[in-house]
Design an enzyme around this catalytic site. Structure first.
Site, PDB file in Angstrom:
ATOM      1  N   LYS A 173       0.846  -1.194   0.000  1.00  0.00           N
ATOM      2  CA  LYS A 173       0.000   0.000   0.000  1.00  0.00           C
ATOM      3  C   LYS A 173       0.879   1.240   0.000  1.00  0.00           C
ATOM      4  CE  LYS A 173      -3.116   2.912   2.525  1.00  0.00           C
ATOM      5  NZ  LYS A 173      -3.587   3.319   3.858  1.00  0.00           N
ATOM      6  N   ALA A 260      -9.706   5.684   4.389  1.00  0.00           N
ATOM      7  CA  ALA A 260      -9.613   6.831   5.305  1.00  0.00           C
ATOM      8  C   ALA A 260     -10.925   7.585   5.432  1.00  0.00           C
ATOM      9  CB  ALA A 260      -8.512   7.795   4.880  1.00  0.00           C
ATOM     10  N   ASN A 282      -8.900   1.986  10.054  1.00  0.00           N
ATOM     11  CA  ASN A 282      -8.138   1.674  11.253  1.00  0.00           C
ATOM     12  C   ASN A 282      -8.704   2.404  12.465  1.00  0.00           C
ATOM     13  OD1 ASN A 282      -4.555   1.729  12.127  1.00  0.00           O
ATOM     14  ND2 ASN A 282      -6.293   1.035  13.262  1.00  0.00           N
ATOM     15  N   THR A 283      -8.646   3.743  12.438  1.00  0.00           N
ATOM     16  CA  THR A 283      -9.035   4.548  13.591  1.00  0.00           C
ATOM     17  C   THR A 283     -10.464   4.280  14.031  1.00  0.00           C
ATOM     18  OG1 THR A 283      -7.528   6.277  12.812  1.00  0.00           O
ATOM     19  CG2 THR A 283      -9.122   6.900  14.496  1.00  0.00           C
TER      20      THR A 283
END
Length: 330
Positions: A173, A260, A282-283
């Site tokens: 990535k 994102a 992720n977050t």
């Protein structure tokens, strides 16, 4: 001899080979990659290359692994990236969790088959610290090394060369960031890095802006998947430009994955309803009050959005339309 290892000045006895240096540091040569004076040291040459006074070394974590050999997901609704077939359309990161145990549990709950991992220096002060591979099995999951934190094409390419040396990687990535505030992609440097990596036979999944022109250019360069942002990294704002994403999807001949900005399960569903092939996050999971529950919610959100896209939503209308027939009304 005086050498520098991961930015730290060290004194070592001569003569010494790279293999001897690794052993002296208490590291497992199978779990690291070594760069000497900005040149990758092939693992097969560790015993043959001598350490010289003034040498500068970077030693990073082993991040190898991949999809288990011979395992093919059911063919009901799979998708391919760089010739590899996956069933789960949820890709997850491995950062920001409180510990590796929580990381492993959340990834398991998400059902993800691909996990992104950052390439970072080994802690040479305490080489016995646990590594991600001790908790998230690289034989069970496809590790996707990324270039998080890189701001130039050169930094990104150097990072992924080390990643490939560590684990034999070619699927990676790429993200090259513009600044530390917005974390928006630096598209000029991204295009440059993508071209360099593709020439070196990397299979590149690339984080990019939600600009259809840039997305198409990355596809034309030969990227294996294009990954436009939904919103700034870590913002949790959800899809901010559905029109741009839809255009990118409609003109693409490679997988399009939102990367994102997702904050909750409904954001993931929206991205999938637009026709995305998958979502990377992720977050949104790691910073939830209960990451494991949120991982399950994201899994269901991805599945619901994909099913709604395949079903085809009803048209939007300006006025009401009764669901019950008026014929035979009493």
């Amino acid at each position: 001899m005086n050498v520098t290892i991961n930015g730290e000045a060290r004194q070592v006895a001569a003569p010494l080979t790279v293999q001897g240096l690794i052993a002296e540091l208490g590291l497992d040569a199978r779990k690291v990659a070594v760069e000497r004076n900005l040149e990758i040291v092939p693992r097969s040459q560790y015993d043959n290359i001598s350490v010289s006074d003034g040498d500068k070394f970077e030693i990073v974590h082993f991040i190898g692994g991949g999809a288990p050999e011979g395992v093919t997901p059911p063919a009901d609704d799979t998708f391919e990236i760089a010739g590899r077939t996956y069933k789960s359309r949820l890709l997850v990161g491995t950062g920001k969790y409180k510990d590796f145990e929580e990381t492993a549990e959340a990834i398991e709950a998400s059902g993800a088959e691909i996990v992104t991992v950052a390439v970072r220096r080994v802690n040479i002060t305490d080489p016995n610290q646990p590594m991600l591979v001790d908790y998230v099995d690289p034989k069970k999951y496809t590790y996707l090394p990324n270039t998080a934190g890189c701001h130039t094409a050169e930094e990104a390419v150097r990072t992924l060369r080390l990643a490939r040396e560590a684990g034999g990687w070619d699927l990676v990535k790429l993200e090259v960031l513009w600044d530390h505030v917005t974390l928006y992609p630096h598209m000029t440097e991204t295009l440059k890095a993508a071209e360099m990596l593709i020439k070196e036979d990397f299979k590149v999944m690339v984080y990019c802006s939600d600009d259809p022109v840039m997305a198409k250019r990355l596809e034309e360069l030969g990227c294996a998947a294009v990954m436009p942002l939904a919103a700034p990294i870590g913002s949790g704002l959800g899809v901010q430009n559905p029109v741009g994403l839809r255009i990118i999807i409609e003109q693409a001949n490679v997988p399009i994955l939102v990367d994102a900005g997702v904050g909750t399960a409904s954001d993931a569903a929206v991205a999938m309803e637009l026709g995305c092939d998958g979502v990377l996050m992720n977050t949104a999971i790691a910073e939830a009050h209960d990451p494991v529950k949120m991982a399950r919610a994201m899994k269901l959100g991805i599945e619901a959005g994909r099913l709604a896209y395949l079903a085809g939503r009803m048209p939007k209308k300006m006025y009401a339309d009764p669901s019950s027939p008026l014929a035979g009304l009493i």
